[in-house]
Design a protein around this motif. Structure first.
Motif, mmCIF file in Angstrom:
data_model
loop_
_atom_site.group_PDB
_atom_site.id
_atom_site.type_symbol
_atom_site.label_atom_id
_atom_site.label_comp_id
_atom_site.label_asym_id
_atom_site.label_seq_id
_atom_site.Cartn_x
_atom_site.Cartn_y
_atom_site.Cartn_z
ATOM 1 N N PHE A 147 0.807 -1.215 0.000
ATOM 2 C CA PHE A 147 0.000 0.000 0.000
ATOM 3 C C PHE A 147 0.844 1.272 0.000
ATOM 4 O O PHE A 147 0.384 2.312 -0.453
ATOM 5 N N ARG A 148 2.068 1.202 0.487
ATOM 6 C CA ARG A 148 2.958 2.352 0.408
ATOM 7 C C ARG A 148 3.318 2.649 -1.053
ATOM 8 O O ARG A 148 3.503 3.795 -1.436
ATOM 9 N N HIS A 149 3.399 1.606 -1.856
ATOM 10 C CA HIS A 149 3.784 1.747 -3.266
ATOM 11 C C HIS A 149 2.592 1.597 -4.208
ATOM 12 O O HIS A 149 2.776 1.285 -5.385
ATOM 13 N N ILE A 150 1.395 1.843 -3.728
ATOM 14 C CA ILE A 150 0.205 1.599 -4.545
ATOM 15 C C ILE A 150 0.160 2.481 -5.797
ATOM 16 O O ILE A 150 -0.275 2.026 -6.858
ATOM 17 N N LYS A 151 0.631 3.718 -5.715
ATOM 18 C CA LYS A 151 0.595 4.592 -6.901
ATOM 19 C C LYS A 151 1.472 4.062 -8.028
ATOM 20 O O LYS A 151 1.001 3.943 -9.164
ATOM 21 N N PRO A 152 2.752 3.738 -7.782
ATOM 22 C CA PRO A 152 3.532 3.191 -8.888
ATOM 23 C C PRO A 152 3.036 1.819 -9.347
ATOM 24 O O PRO A 152 3.094 1.502 -10.533
ATOM 25 N N ILE A 153 2.518 1.024 -8.427
ATOM 26 C CA ILE A 153 2.001 -0.294 -8.809
ATOM 27 C C ILE A 153 0.830 -0.135 -9.770
ATOM 28 O O ILE A 153 0.771 -0.771 -10.819
ATOM 29 N N VAL A 154 -0.116 0.726 -9.417
ATOM 30 C CA VAL A 154 -1.279 0.951 -10.277
ATOM 31 C C VAL A 154 -0.845 1.583 -11.597
ATOM 32 O O VAL A 154 -1.355 1.227 -12.660
ATOM 33 N N SER A 155 0.123 2.493 -11.537
ATOM 34 C CA SER A 155 0.617 3.109 -12.776
ATOM 35 C C SER A 155 1.237 2.071 -13.689
ATOM 36 O O SER A 155 0.951 2.036 -14.885
ATOM 37 N N PHE A 156 2.110 1.222 -13.147
ATOM 38 C CA PHE A 156 2.735 0.180 -13.954
ATOM 39 C C PHE A 156 1.679 -0.750 -14.542
ATOM 40 O O PHE A 156 1.738 -1.094 -15.724
ATOM 41 N N ALA A 157 0.739 -1.162 -13.717
ATOM 42 C CA ALA A 157 -0.271 -2.115 -14.183
ATOM 43 C C ALA A 157 -1.192 -1.482 -15.222
ATOM 44 O O ALA A 157 -1.411 -2.061 -16.291
#
Length: 141
Positions: free
Chosen positions: A12-22
């Motif tokens: 959840f700390r990295h949710i923004k880059p994770i969602v962006s990558f996905a």
């Protein structure tokens, strides 16, 4: 097994880059694949007996856009890499399936209804955006 070892806090700390990558990566992968195949079809390299529409090829691109990173996750886990990197790769692999499913369902719906005009396509693009947001918000929960 990897999902059990994922630290939720890092995810959840990295949710923004994770969602962006996905979202961006999977969408681009599907679109580029479909458009490249459309170019191949337009050039006549698929033969004379097979003809596909752009929407059919975009549907196929969406179908194969999701990548399976199980082997990559296994290597990362075996090498005991930085947990931040592991959470980014695992999170992206978990969410790219959802993005690919929404893309596939949207494009296959357009193929089924036989979209020919721009207004219908824009209305369907709005439906895609709404469905994508609902899936994106509902998936991590």
């Amino acid at each position: 097994n990897s999902g059990y070892e994922l630290k939720r806090e890092l995810f959840f700390r990295h949710i923004k880059p994770i969602v962006s990558f996905a979202a961006i990566g999977t969408t681009l992968s599907g679109l580029v694949t479909g458009l490249l195949l459309w170019g191949v079809e337009r050039a006549g390299w698929m033969g004379d007996s097979v003809h596909f529409t752009l929407l059919e090829l975009l549907t196929f691109g969406a179908l194969i856009a999701a990548t399976d990173t199980v082997s990559v996750l296994g290597v990362l886990q075996a090498k005991k890499v930085d947990p931040h990197l592991f959470s980014l790769v695992f999170g992206e692999s978990a969410l790219n399936d959802a993005v690919a499913i929404v893309l596939f369902r949207s494009f296959s719906h357009l193929v089924r209804i036989g979209v020919d005009d721009t207004s219908t396509l824009m209305g369907e693009a709005g439906m895609f955006a709404m469905e994508f947001l609902l899936e994106a918000l509902g998936s991590p929960a």
